[in-house]
Design a protein around this motif. Structure first.
Motif, PDB file in Angstrom:
ATOM      1  N   ILE A 192       0.829  -1.204   0.000  1.00  0.00           N
ATOM      2  CA  ILE A 192       0.000   0.000   0.000  1.00  0.00           C
ATOM      3  C   ILE A 192       0.859   1.247   0.000  1.00  0.00           C
ATOM      4  O   ILE A 192       0.665   2.165  -0.788  1.00  0.00           O
ATOM      5  N   SER A 193       1.827   1.304   0.896  1.00  0.00           N
ATOM      6  CA  SER A 193       2.760   2.432   0.979  1.00  0.00           C
ATOM      7  C   SER A 193       4.121   1.934   0.530  1.00  0.00           C
ATOM      8  O   SER A 193       4.675   1.002   1.124  1.00  0.00           O
ATOM      9  N   ILE A 194       4.664   2.518  -0.530  1.00  0.00           N
ATOM     10  CA  ILE A 194       5.894   2.008  -1.139  1.00  0.00           C
ATOM     11  C   ILE A 194       7.028   3.005  -0.978  1.00  0.00           C
ATOM     12  O   ILE A 194       6.924   4.152  -1.395  1.00  0.00           O
ATOM     13  N   GLY A 195       8.109   2.548  -0.370  1.00  0.00           N
ATOM     14  CA  GLY A 195       9.299   3.383  -0.213  1.00  0.00           C
ATOM     15  C   GLY A 195      10.502   2.678  -0.796  1.00  0.00           C
ATOM     16  O   GLY A 195      10.439   2.128  -1.905  1.00  0.00           O
ATOM     17  N   CYS A 196      11.586   2.646  -0.047  1.00  0.00           N
ATOM     18  CA  CYS A 196      12.782   1.930  -0.481  1.00  0.00           C
ATOM     19  C   CYS A 196      12.544   0.421  -0.380  1.00  0.00           C
ATOM     20  O   CYS A 196      11.837  -0.051   0.514  1.00  0.00           O
ATOM     21  N   ALA A 197      13.152  -0.333  -1.276  1.00  0.00           N
ATOM     22  CA  ALA A 197      12.923  -1.777  -1.331  1.00  0.00           C
ATOM     23  C   ALA A 197      13.291  -2.504  -0.029  1.00  0.00           C
ATOM     24  O   ALA A 197      12.528  -3.360   0.428  1.00  0.00           O
ATOM     25  N   PRO A 198      14.437  -2.199   0.614  1.00  0.00           N
ATOM     26  CA  PRO A 198      14.785  -2.930   1.837  1.00  0.00           C
ATOM     27  C   PRO A 198      13.888  -2.593   3.021  1.00  0.00           C
ATOM     28  O   PRO A 198      13.896  -3.313   4.023  1.00  0.00           O
ATOM     29  N   CYS A 199      13.118  -1.504   2.912  1.00  0.00           N
ATOM     30  CA  CYS A 199      12.344  -1.012   4.055  1.00  0.00           C
ATOM     31  C   CYS A 199      10.839  -1.112   3.856  1.00  0.00           C
ATOM     32  O   CYS A 199      10.067  -0.512   4.603  1.00  0.00           O
ATOM     33  N   THR A 200      10.408  -1.849   2.834  1.00  0.00           N
ATOM     34  CA  THR A 200       8.979  -1.947   2.528  1.00  0.00           C
ATOM     35  C   THR A 200       8.594  -3.396   2.285  1.00  0.00           C
ATOM     36  O   THR A 200       9.289  -4.119   1.582  1.00  0.00           O
ATOM     37  N   ARG A 201       7.486  -3.797   2.897  1.00  0.00           N
ATOM     38  CA  ARG A 201       6.933  -5.134   2.639  1.00  0.00           C
ATOM     39  C   ARG A 201       5.440  -5.004   2.346  1.00  0.00           C
ATOM     40  O   ARG A 201       4.832  -3.954   2.564  1.00  0.00           O
ATOM     41  N   ALA A 202       4.862  -6.077   1.849  1.00  0.00           N
ATOM     42  CA  ALA A 202       3.421  -6.094   1.611  1.00  0.00           C
ATOM     43  C   ALA A 202       2.678  -6.063   2.946  1.00  0.00           C
ATOM     44  O   ALA A 202       3.218  -6.468   3.977  1.00  0.00           O
ATOM     45  N   VAL A 203       1.450  -5.577   2.923  1.00  0.00           N
ATOM     46  CA  VAL A 203       0.630  -5.484   4.122  1.00  0.00           C
ATOM     47  C   VAL A 203      -0.359  -6.648   4.146  1.00  0.00           C
ATOM     48  O   VAL A 203      -0.981  -6.970   3.132  1.00  0.00           O
ATOM     49  N   GLU A 204      -0.508  -7.252   5.314  1.00  0.00           N
ATOM     50  CA  GLU A 204      -1.453  -8.355   5.469  1.00  0.00           C
ATOM     51  C   GLU A 204      -2.878  -7.808   5.614  1.00  0.00           C
ATOM     52  O   GLU A 204      -3.070  -6.669   6.041  1.00  0.00           O
ATOM     53  N   PRO A 205      -3.893  -8.597   5.276  1.00  0.00           N
ATOM     54  CA  PRO A 205      -5.281  -8.141   5.437  1.00  0.00           C
ATOM     55  C   PRO A 205      -5.547  -7.693   6.875  1.00  0.00           C
ATOM     56  O   PRO A 205      -5.206  -8.408   7.816  1.00  0.00           O
ATOM     57  N   GLY A 206      -6.129  -6.510   7.023  1.00  0.00           N
ATOM     58  CA  GLY A 206      -6.445  -5.995   8.348  1.00  0.00           C
ATOM     59  C   GLY A 206      -5.345  -5.155   8.970  1.00  0.00           C
ATOM     60  O   GLY A 206      -5.564  -4.469   9.975  1.00  0.00           O
ATOM     61  N   GLU A 207      -4.142  -5.193   8.397  1.00  0.00           N
ATOM     62  CA  GLU A 207      -3.049  -4.383   8.930  1.00  0.00           C
ATOM     63  C   GLU A 207      -3.219  -2.925   8.515  1.00  0.00           C
ATOM     64  O   GLU A 207      -3.854  -2.616   7.506  1.00  0.00           O
ATOM     65  N   HIS A 208      -2.602  -2.043   9.301  1.00  0.00           N
ATOM     66  CA  HIS A 208      -2.619  -0.612   8.978  1.00  0.00           C
ATOM     67  C   HIS A 208      -1.875  -0.398   7.660  1.00  0.00           C
ATOM     68  O   HIS A 208      -0.884  -1.085   7.381  1.00  0.00           O
ATOM     69  N   PRO A 209      -2.323   0.570   6.841  1.00  0.00           N
ATOM     70  CA  PRO A 209      -1.663   0.825   5.547  1.00  0.00           C
ATOM     71  C   PRO A 209      -0.166   1.103   5.655  1.00  0.00           C
ATOM     72  O   PRO A 209       0.579   0.805   4.721  1.00  0.00           O
ATOM     73  N   ARG A 210       0.276   1.676   6.787  1.00  0.00           N
ATOM     74  CA  ARG A 210       1.702   1.992   6.934  1.00  0.00           C
ATOM     75  C   ARG A 210       2.484   0.868   7.608  1.00  0.00           C
ATOM     76  O   ARG A 210       3.675   1.012   7.859  1.00  0.00           O
ATOM     77  N   ALA A 211       1.813  -0.249   7.900  1.00  0.00           N
ATOM     78  CA  ALA A 211       2.477  -1.343   8.601  1.00  0.00           C
ATOM     79  C   ALA A 211       3.625  -1.944   7.798  1.00  0.00           C
ATOM     80  O   ALA A 211       4.542  -2.543   8.358  1.00  0.00           O
ATOM     81  N   GLY A 212       3.574  -1.794   6.486  1.00  0.00           N
ATOM     82  CA  GLY A 212       4.618  -2.349   5.644  1.00  0.00           C
ATOM     83  C   GLY A 212       5.879  -1.511   5.555  1.00  0.00           C
ATOM     84  O   GLY A 212       6.872  -1.927   4.966  1.00  0.00           O
ATOM     85  N   ARG A 213       5.857  -0.311   6.127  1.00  0.00           N
ATOM     86  CA  ARG A 213       7.029   0.556   6.115  1.00  0.00           C
ATOM     87  C   ARG A 213       7.797   0.376   7.414  1.00  0.00           C
ATOM     88  O   ARG A 213       7.237   0.475   8.497  1.00  0.00           O
ATOM     89  N   TRP A 214       9.097   0.102   7.328  1.00  0.00           N
ATOM     90  CA  TRP A 214       9.959  -0.086   8.510  1.00  0.00           C
ATOM     91  C   TRP A 214       9.250  -1.007   9.500  1.00  0.00           C
ATOM     92  O   TRP A 214       9.120  -0.705  10.680  1.00  0.00           O
ATOM     93  N   TRP A 215       8.808  -2.157   9.008  1.00  0.00           N
ATOM     94  CA  TRP A 215       7.948  -3.068   9.779  1.00  0.00           C
ATOM     95  C   TRP A 215       8.617  -3.581  11.052  1.00  0.00           C
ATOM     96  O   TRP A 215       7.944  -4.041  11.969  1.00  0.00           O
ATOM     97  N   TRP A 216       9.937  -3.524  11.131  1.00  0.00           N
ATOM     98  CA  TRP A 216      10.638  -4.025  12.309  1.00  0.00           C
ATOM     99  C   TRP A 216      10.635  -3.002  13.458  1.00  0.00           C
ATOM    100  O   TRP A 216      11.067  -3.307  14.552  1.00  0.00           O
ATOM    101  N   GLU A 217      10.136  -1.796  13.198  1.00  0.00           N
ATOM    102  CA  GLU A 217      10.098  -0.752  14.217  1.00  0.00           C
ATOM    103  C   GLU A 217       8.697  -0.647  14.828  1.00  0.00           C
ATOM    104  O   GLU A 217       7.691  -0.899  14.169  1.00  0.00           O
ATOM    105  N   LEU A 218       8.656  -0.192  16.062  1.00  0.00           N
ATOM    106  CA  LEU A 218       7.382   0.026  16.743  1.00  0.00           C
ATOM    107  C   LEU A 218       7.108   1.505  16.956  1.00  0.00           C
ATOM    108  O   LEU A 218       6.042   1.890  17.412  1.00  0.00           O
ATOM    109  N   SER A 219       8.078   2.345  16.593  1.00  0.00           N
ATOM    110  CA  SER A 219       7.963   3.782  16.853  1.00  0.00           C
ATOM    111  C   SER A 219       7.229   4.490  15.725  1.00  0.00           C
ATOM    112  O   SER A 219       6.763   3.871  14.768  1.00  0.00           O
ATOM    113  N   LYS A 220       7.152   5.802  15.837  1.00  0.00           N
ATOM    114  CA  LYS A 220       6.520   6.648  14.816  1.00  0.00           C
ATOM    115  C   LYS A 220       7.152   6.390  13.456  1.00  0.00           C
ATOM    116  O   LYS A 220       8.351   6.556  13.291  1.00  0.00           O
ATOM    117  N   LYS A 221       6.337   6.010  12.487  1.00  0.00           N
ATOM    118  CA  LYS A 221       6.882   5.572  11.204  1.00  0.00           C
ATOM    119  C   LYS A 221       6.860   6.668  10.172  1.00  0.00           C
ATOM    120  O   LYS A 221       6.040   6.703   9.269  1.00  0.00           O
TER     121      LYS A 221
END
Length: 227
Positions: A192-221
């Motif tokens: 849904i939200s596409i940035g740099c390749a190493p820092c972006t993954r696909a979002v699972e159903p029900g996940e927040h649209p920004r969940a795929g960005r810097w997915w390993w972090e829990l802080s403000k994305k």
């Protein structure tokens, strides 16, 4: 600023951008990352032949699909857009000292990489600009829900106009469908939200649209471009 806000009242996005371009000739610029929102704004600008500079940031770590869309967009609209790269010396120093994937190690490292690859080139691209147009939507993240269509960017001393801030995802997709706007094929694969390749993954159903960005972090994305 209140006078400009009043003038924009009741105008649709394209008409509002035309007004800003007339009020600040040669000093209005739109930054695109070639996401769906940005493709909508670019379509409005180029469809109406508005005198607004369009530019993008090439971090050096983008998906091939993003480059493919750049080519497709150029072929579709026959309009130029500027490309800004990070400073070579800064990238070389970062990789020498911390390696190519330091952003996975800490939030501080990730923000350092974003600063070098995005923020510094953006600030260079915005030199002399009085109105910066973005593709931000309030629905995208909690951090953006309090944004207004027209804001004053104190740090950069310019107006920031967000024409799609109150658009819903469905509004955006309807525009893309009606006007046949080209978009990144990764969106069809859950990105849904596409940035740099190493820092972006696909979002699972029900996940927040920004969940795929810097997915390993829990802080403000956010990467620092918009706060």
């Amino acid at each position: 600023m209140e006078n400009i806000k009043a003038a924009l009242e009741g105008l649709d996005a394209a008409a509002a951008m035309r007004y800003l371009a007339e009020q600040f000739p040669g000093a209005v610029a739109f930054s695109t990352s070639f996401g769906q929102e940005d493709q909508v704004v670019a379509d409005m600008i180029w469809r109406a032949d508005l005198p607004i500079r369009v530019f993008t940031l090439d971090t050096g770590r983008l998906f091939q699909e993003t480059y493919d869309l750049m080519d497709l967009t150029r072929a579709r609209y026959k309009k130029p857009f500027e490309v800004y790269f990070p400073e070579t010396a800064s990238v070389e120093k970062l990789l020498l000292e911390k390696g190519p994937n330091s952003f996975y190690e800490s939030v501080e490292n990730r923000k350092e990489c974003c600063h070098i690859r995005k923020v510094v080139p953006l600030n260079r691209a915005l030199q002399g600009v009085k109105v910066w147009i973005t593709g931000l939507r309030a629905e995208q993240s909690e951090n953006r829900q309090g944004l207004e269509a027209l804001e004053w960017d104190e740090s950069r001393q310019l107006y920031k106009y967000n024409p799609l801030i109150h658009w819903t995802y469905d509004d955006m997709m309807e525009y893309i469908k009606v006007h046949k706007v080209p978009y990144n094929k990764l969106h069809d694969k859950g990105f849904i939200s596409i940035g740099c390749a190493p820092c972006t993954r696909a979002v699972e159903p029900g996940e927040h649209p920004r969940a795929g960005r810097w997915w390993w972090e829990l802080s403000k994305k956010e990467c620092g471009l918009h706060g």
